[in-house]
Write a protein that holds these residues in place. Sequence first.
Motif, PDB file in Angstrom:
ATOM      1  N   GLU A   1      45.799  51.922  47.660  1.00  0.00           N
ATOM      2  CA  GLU A   1      44.807  51.398  46.716  1.00  0.00           C
ATOM      3  C   GLU A   1      45.479  50.952  45.416  1.00  0.00           C
ATOM      4  O   GLU A   1      45.292  49.835  44.953  1.00  0.00           O
TER       5      GLU A   1
ATOM      6  N   LYS B   1      37.970  45.408  44.369  1.00  0.00           N
ATOM      7  CA  LYS B   1      37.966  46.578  45.246  1.00  0.00           C
ATOM      8  C   LYS B   1      37.618  46.207  46.685  1.00  0.00           C
ATOM      9  O   LYS B   1      38.163  46.787  47.621  1.00  0.00           O
TER      10      LYS B   1
ATOM     11  N   ARG C   1      40.782  45.063  48.427  1.00  0.00           N
ATOM     12  CA  ARG C   1      41.673  46.172  48.762  1.00  0.00           C
ATOM     13  C   ARG C   1      41.127  46.973  49.933  1.00  0.00           C
ATOM     14  O   ARG C   1      41.874  47.366  50.831  1.00  0.00           O
ATOM     15  N   ARG C   2      39.821  47.221  49.947  1.00  0.00           N
ATOM     16  CA  ARG C   2      39.217  47.977  51.047  1.00  0.00           C
ATOM     17  C   ARG C   2      39.374  47.261  52.383  1.00  0.00           C
ATOM     18  O   ARG C   2      39.604  47.895  53.412  1.00  0.00           O
TER      19      ARG C   2
ATOM     20  N   ARG D   1      46.596  47.049  44.038  1.00  0.00           N
ATOM     21  CA  ARG D   1      46.157  46.596  42.713  1.00  0.00           C
ATOM     22  C   ARG D   1      47.344  46.062  41.921  1.00  0.00           C
ATOM     23  O   ARG D   1      47.245  45.042  41.253  1.00  0.00           O
TER      24      ARG D   1
END
Length: 132
Positions: A67, A78, A81-82, A71
């Motif tokens: 995570e 988000k 990234r997920r 970044r």
Amino acid sequence: YPLCALAVSDERPVSTQSTWAEFKLLEPGEVGQWVENLDPHMFRGSKHKMERAECSGIALLTMPVKEISLRKLGFTRKDQRRKIIGAIKKMEKDARKKLAKESGGMPAPAPAVQNPLRIRKTDSRPSPVGER
């Protein structure tokens, strides 16, 4: 129509269904193409991010906290990234299932990864519930 458009590219196509072993060998540009193939609208321009950061397949798989690492690579949203982390976890799960199928046994348990951001409360004092 120009003939150059019909020429076959020397690069192998990077699909979203790469195996774990194939993904480890990907170069930074190929990892970026893999990310863009997850969702072309969401990850437009991600190939450049991966090339700029020189993030190969093995580097992406061995990041300790994915995570935060994603970044730092420039994936500020988000949901982006997920989606990347979910695709990596799915690839890992498929590789574990394939290995278990080939060995003929039960699937290997997932490796225990402790999240350094999650702090557990440990209290050695007895609970005051039954005391009065």
